[in-house]
Design an enzyme around this catalytic site. Structure first.
Site, PDB file in Angstrom:
ATOM      1  N   GLY A 155       0.822  -1.209   0.000  1.00 16.10           N
ATOM      2  CA  GLY A 155       0.000   0.000   0.000  1.00 16.10           C
ATOM      3  C   GLY A 155       0.849   1.249   0.000  1.00 16.10           C
ATOM      4  O   GLY A 155       1.924   1.295   0.581  1.00 16.10           O
ATOM      5  N   CYS A 156       0.360   2.320  -0.654  1.00 15.48           N
ATOM      6  CA  CYS A 156       1.103   3.570  -0.648  1.00 15.48           C
ATOM      7  C   CYS A 156       1.216   4.075   0.779  1.00 15.48           C
ATOM      8  O   CYS A 156       0.364   3.872   1.604  1.00 15.48           O
ATOM      9  CB  CYS A 156       0.457   4.609  -1.549  1.00 15.48           C
ATOM     10  SG  CYS A 156      -1.305   4.501  -1.716  1.00 15.48           S
ATOM     11  N   THR A 157       2.311   4.720   1.098  1.00 19.78           N
ATOM     12  CA  THR A 157       2.700   5.216   2.413  1.00 19.78           C
ATOM     13  C   THR A 157       2.908   4.093   3.407  1.00 19.78           C
ATOM     14  O   THR A 157       3.045   4.337   4.586  1.00 19.78           O
ATOM     15  CB  THR A 157       1.687   6.248   2.999  1.00 19.78           C
ATOM     16  OG1 THR A 157       0.505   5.573   3.436  1.00 19.78           O
ATOM     17  CG2 THR A 157       1.327   7.310   2.011  1.00 19.78           C
ATOM     18  N   GLY A 158       2.979   2.856   2.943  1.00 18.90           N
ATOM     19  CA  GLY A 158       3.385   1.768   3.811  1.00 18.90           C
ATOM     20  C   GLY A 158       2.283   1.223   4.678  1.00 18.90           C
ATOM     21  O   GLY A 158       2.205   1.549   5.858  1.00 18.90           O
TER      22      GLY A 158
ATOM     23  N   HIS B 193      -5.249   1.585   1.206  1.00 22.27           N
ATOM     24  CA  HIS B 193      -5.653   0.575   2.181  1.00 22.27           C
ATOM     25  C   HIS B 193      -6.387   1.212   3.359  1.00 22.27           C
ATOM     26  O   HIS B 193      -7.298   0.621   3.924  1.00 22.27           O
ATOM     27  CB  HIS B 193      -4.420  -0.203   2.664  1.00 22.27           C
ATOM     28  CG  HIS B 193      -3.291   0.691   3.068  1.00 22.27           C
ATOM     29  ND1 HIS B 193      -2.421   1.234   2.143  1.00 22.27           N
ATOM     30  CD2 HIS B 193      -2.915   1.169   4.267  1.00 22.27           C
ATOM     31  CE1 HIS B 193      -1.545   1.997   2.768  1.00 22.27           C
ATOM     32  NE2 HIS B 193      -1.825   1.977   4.060  1.00 22.27           N
TER      33      HIS B 193
END
Length: 257
Positions: free
Chosen positions: A101-104, A172
């Site tokens: 997911g973006c930004t972890g 997410h």
């Protein structure tokens, strides 16, 4: 409380000329989740609907199943921590998987072993033209995106109207917020269709299965693992959805394939 957007100034170079602009950009910040007094993880997220993010995350991770298990949920004064108190003990997973997911995003390491659901018996049917109409409804719900850009939006629909929508810099996070808003507002329609602007990776598919949505629609692509998981869970997975076209990757009988 922290605002989801922030004023910025930038310089733009175009056709050999410079221009100055004032604008709004989306906020990304770490927000920790504390469960029964113990710090579990930190979300990298947009600071809106944080209570729903925390509750929905616990639901999607299988820690809770209903809102009755939550005694209290509150955001701290500085907006960088969400306290959730449950009416039962909860064991923090011993390790977390860093997701794509973006930004972890994070999820428990036993991602592929859960959730224990099957939607293969769900007989929901929708007309192909309805897919494009739902995508248009998603666009109409993007209030924060219209102000700042750079943010994902997901929505839960019954096929006729948007019931719940959520925006966040992390795709997410939007599905965790959807689950949390459903729990907190007791919104569990018989027909559950999820629409998102984000790419469908394995953790997105897992969250859709936990929400019991037999149809998951995205504006962009699925990963190979998400397609395998969709087949396993009996979810109709649709990608690259536009007003007049879309791709079906699994269980196409729900849309007349």
């Amino acid at each position: 409380m922290n605002a989801p957007q922030k004023s910025i100034h930038y310089e733009q170079y175009e056709f050999q000329k410079w221009k100055s602009f004032d604008a709004e950009t989306i906020v990304e910040m770490p927000v920790s989740l504390t469960v029964n007094g113990e710090v579990w993880i930190s979300f990298m997220c947009t600071p809106v609907n944080l209570e729903a993010l925390a509750v929905g995350f616990l639901f999607n991770e299988g820690i809770i199943q209903k809102m009755d298990e939550v005694e209290d949920v509150r955001v701290c004064e500085h907006g960088d921590n969400v306290d959730v108190w449950l009416n039962h003990a909860a064991e923090q997973p011993t390790s977390w998987r860093r997701t794509s997911g973006c930004t972890g995003g994070v999820t428990a390491v036993d991602l592929l072993a859960k959730p224990n659901v099957s939607l293969s018996g769900n007989r929901l049917k929708v007309e192909p033209d309805a897919i494009g109409q739902m995508v248009e409804m998603l666009f109409e719900s993007q209030s924060l995106y219209r102000e700042t850009g750079g943010v994902h939006t997901s929505a839960l629909t019954d096929g006729e109207k948007i019931l719940v929508s959520a925006e966040d810099i992390g795709r997410h996070n939007t599905l965790d917020k959807i689950a949390g808003l459903c729990l907190m507002n007791d919104i569990w329609p018989e027909i559950r269709i999820l629409i998102t602007t984000g790419r469908i990776s394995s953790e997105m598919l897992q969250k859709a299965a936990q929400i019991n949505a037999p149809i998951l629609i995205s504006r962009t692509s699925p990963s190979s693992l998400s397609i395998e998981m969709a087949e396993r869970y009996g979810i109709t997975l649709i990608g690259y959805a536009r007003k007049h076209r879309f791709n079906v990757y699994s269980n196409g009988e729900r849309v007349g394939l």
